[in-house]
Design an enzyme around this catalytic site. Sequence first.
Site, PDB file in Angstrom:
ATOM      1  N   GLN A  20      15.243 -10.444 -11.581  1.00 20.93           N
ATOM      2  CA  GLN A  20      14.313 -10.620 -12.705  1.00 20.93           C
ATOM      3  C   GLN A  20      13.487 -11.896 -12.555  1.00 20.93           C
ATOM      4  O   GLN A  20      13.090 -12.523 -13.534  1.00 20.93           O
ATOM      5  CB  GLN A  20      15.079 -10.620 -14.022  1.00 20.93           C
ATOM      6  CG  GLN A  20      15.683  -9.287 -14.391  1.00 20.93           C
ATOM      7  CD  GLN A  20      14.629  -8.247 -14.764  1.00 20.93           C
ATOM      8  OE1 GLN A  20      13.503  -8.566 -15.084  1.00 20.93           O
ATOM      9  NE2 GLN A  20      15.016  -6.977 -14.688  1.00 20.93           N
ATOM     10  N   SER A  21      13.175 -12.260 -11.320  1.00 21.11           N
ATOM     11  CA  SER A  21      12.454 -13.505 -11.043  1.00 21.11           C
ATOM     12  C   SER A  21      11.061 -13.531 -11.661  1.00 21.11           C
ATOM     13  O   SER A  21      10.222 -12.671 -11.384  1.00 21.11           O
ATOM     14  CB  SER A  21      12.340 -13.693  -9.533  1.00 21.11           C
ATOM     15  OG  SER A  21      11.433 -14.730  -9.221  1.00 21.11           O
ATOM     16  N   ASN A  22      10.794 -14.563 -12.475  1.00 25.39           N
ATOM     17  CA  ASN A  22       9.443 -14.778 -12.992  1.00 25.39           C
ATOM     18  C   ASN A  22       8.495 -15.184 -11.871  1.00 25.39           C
ATOM     19  O   ASN A  22       7.335 -14.778 -11.844  1.00 25.39           O
ATOM     20  CB  ASN A  22       9.461 -15.871 -14.061  1.00 25.39           C
ATOM     21  CG  ASN A  22      10.252 -15.486 -15.289  1.00 25.39           C
ATOM     22  OD1 ASN A  22      10.027 -14.438 -15.878  1.00 25.39           O
ATOM     23  ND2 ASN A  22      11.199 -16.325 -15.676  1.00 25.39           N
ATOM     24  N   ALA A  75       8.663 -14.352  -8.694  1.00 20.26           N
ATOM     25  CA  ALA A  75       8.313 -13.184  -7.879  1.00 20.26           C
ATOM     26  C   ALA A  75       7.259 -12.341  -8.590  1.00 20.26           C
ATOM     27  O   ALA A  75       6.277 -11.877  -7.979  1.00 20.26           O
ATOM     28  CB  ALA A  75       9.562 -12.354  -7.595  1.00 20.26           C
ATOM     29  N   ALA A 118      15.738 -13.968  -7.811  1.00 24.43           N
ATOM     30  CA  ALA A 118      16.675 -13.035  -8.435  1.00 24.43           C
ATOM     31  C   ALA A 118      15.931 -11.754  -8.804  1.00 24.43           C
ATOM     32  O   ALA A 118      14.701 -11.694  -8.746  1.00 24.43           O
ATOM     33  CB  ALA A 118      17.281 -13.674  -9.682  1.00 24.43           C
TER      34      ALA A 118
END
Length: 322
Positions: free
Chosen positions: A74-76, A78, A72
């Site tokens: 706001q992916s942690n 990523a 997403a």
Amino acid sequence: MTHPPVPLGTFPTPLEPAPRLAAALGLGPEDLWVKRDDLTGLGGGGNKIRKLEWTVGAALAEGTDTLVTTGAAQSNHARLTAAAAARLGLDAVLVLRGAPGASRSGNLALDGLFGARLAWAGEADQAGLDAAAAEVCARLRAEGRRPALIPFGGSGALGARGYARCGEELRAQLPNLRTAVVALGSGGTMAGLVAALGTGSVLGVDVGALADPAAAVAAFAAPLTSEEVTAQRLRVRRDQVGAGYAALTGPVAEALRLAARTEGIVLDPTYTGRALAGLAAAVREGDVRPGEKTVFVHTGGLPGLFGHPAAVTAAEAGAGAY
């Protein structure tokens, strides 16, 4: 063949007592502990570091020069993939759901700081994200690069090995542990804990990332343990998803306030906030009981709080006038 992990984090992470939070939930003052996997070190910390040690270790063994992953906006995962790439001198391409400008701050700011390149996939489902990531990898290979595709959330039997090690840490830190409570997103974190601690000792709180998270956990955990692991044997709560993965619910907003005001611990609205709301519900219903040692696994995610407008607004509203 399983390649050795590449060191990326700082372990073991602390296990801290949380007596004021325990009392607020209805537990005894010595019943609740917090496993501080938000303090894993690299890139702002969080649970994805343990998985990335294994998945990136395998990628390095294959000679990669570029890490590609999905998530997403706001992916942690990523964000921490980008941090791992920066530490190891690799490039990173993050294939994210959404469009540029639609989501700001938080993890996206750190993605840019770490030097990642972003490929926006629009409002794609997971299959669409996977297809977009495969296309990115094909383009990179055509340019002469050697990309490695890191799975969504870093999750799979390989990445779950990182959380099997975390489970072993917990057993050494708190031998009489009864229940470890953890957010259940892509499945790898819970799977590793289940492999180390057993199906009856892990309570996963679904955050809405997958249609069938229990099946994913079972598939990832089964190769790592001699115990029979099926979706039906797992302890999973699915009552904290609300309107969806990106939505802030009332119980989650209260969980954020509760952790902050009793222990000075900051949770995030997508993962750890839901996990604590699920723990509170489990205590009310008697699934987690006073007198038993319970561990709340803090999987990090603080940057995501600042990329979630509803959560920021709710947090700011909590500051009273003087």
